[in-house]
Motif scaffolding. Structure first.
Motif, PDB file in Angstrom:
ATOM      1  N   ALA A  35     -56.539  16.242  10.713  1.00  0.00           N
ATOM      2  CA  ALA A  35     -58.015  15.613  10.458  1.00  0.00           C
ATOM      3  C   ALA A  35     -58.652  15.869  11.977  1.00  0.00           C
ATOM      4  O   ALA A  35     -59.947  16.335  12.082  1.00  0.00           O
ATOM      5  N   ALA A  36     -57.996  15.698  13.291  1.00  0.00           N
ATOM      6  CA  ALA A  36     -58.765  16.009  14.367  1.00  0.00           C
ATOM      7  C   ALA A  36     -59.008  17.480  14.579  1.00  0.00           C
ATOM      8  O   ALA A  36     -60.025  17.900  14.987  1.00  0.00           O
ATOM      9  N   LYS A  38     -59.478  19.560  12.069  1.00  0.00           N
ATOM     10  CA  LYS A  38     -60.801  19.959  11.127  1.00  0.00           C
ATOM     11  C   LYS A  38     -62.124  19.355  11.791  1.00  0.00           C
ATOM     12  O   LYS A  38     -63.194  20.102  11.898  1.00  0.00           O
ATOM     13  N   LYS A  39     -62.076  18.400  12.625  1.00  0.00           N
ATOM     14  CA  LYS A  39     -63.039  17.762  13.519  1.00  0.00           C
ATOM     15  C   LYS A  39     -63.698  18.916  14.693  1.00  0.00           C
ATOM     16  O   LYS A  39     -64.996  19.079  14.592  1.00  0.00           O
ATOM     17  N   SER A  42     -65.381  21.818  12.757  1.00  0.00           N
ATOM     18  CA  SER A  42     -66.482  21.423  12.468  1.00  0.00           C
ATOM     19  C   SER A  42     -67.567  21.320  13.422  1.00  0.00           C
ATOM     20  O   SER A  42     -68.631  21.571  13.346  1.00  0.00           O
ATOM     21  N   GLU A  43     -67.203  21.077  14.773  1.00  0.00           N
ATOM     22  CA  GLU A  43     -68.126  20.836  15.697  1.00  0.00           C
ATOM     23  C   GLU A  43     -68.552  22.056  16.362  1.00  0.00           C
ATOM     24  O   GLU A  43     -69.288  22.190  17.313  1.00  0.00           O
ATOM     25  N   GLU A  72     -58.606  11.392   4.300  1.00  0.00           N
ATOM     26  CA  GLU A  72     -58.602  11.783   5.760  1.00  0.00           C
ATOM     27  C   GLU A  72     -59.015  10.466   6.511  1.00  0.00           C
ATOM     28  O   GLU A  72     -59.644   9.828   6.166  1.00  0.00           O
ATOM     29  N   HIS A  74     -60.769   8.296   9.458  1.00  0.00           N
ATOM     30  CA  HIS A  74     -62.262   8.453  10.000  1.00  0.00           C
ATOM     31  C   HIS A  74     -62.014   7.958  11.587  1.00  0.00           C
ATOM     32  O   HIS A  74     -61.378   7.040  11.862  1.00  0.00           O
ATOM     33  N   PHE A  75     -62.713   8.798  12.143  1.00  0.00           N
ATOM     34  CA  PHE A  75     -62.713   8.537  13.854  1.00  0.00           C
ATOM     35  C   PHE A  75     -63.985   7.689  14.008  1.00  0.00           C
ATOM     36  O   PHE A  75     -65.089   8.003  13.686  1.00  0.00           O
TER      37      PHE A  75
END
Length: 77
Positions: A35-36, A38-39, A42-43, A72, A74-75
């Protein structure tokens, strides 16, 4: 242009991802590390998005299918 990768790999404290010449902090689970990654992907504002890969049991880095669906985390922030 050369393809970039974000690789999800085991770490002595869990899981991390390696890419852009850097190693992430350790995450307690594979899914948190994914997830991290992917984040981070995406940035990214320019160029092609890095390919996510994981280490299989034979030591090969294989692409992760983004179509796979799982819950996933959520941050905050």
């Amino acid at each position: 242009m050369e393809q970039e990768f974000l690789d999800i790999v085991p770490h002595s404290n869990g899981w991390c991802f390696v890419g852009h010449g850097l190693r992430s902090p350790a995450y307690s689970s594979y899914h948190l590390a994914l997830a991290a990654a992917k984040k981070l992907r995406s940035e990214r504002k320019t160029g092609n998005a890095p390919v996510l890969r994981h280490l299989d049991l034979k030591g090969r880095l294989l692409p992760i299918d983004d179509r796979l669906v799982f819950a996933e985390p959520h941050f905050a922030g």
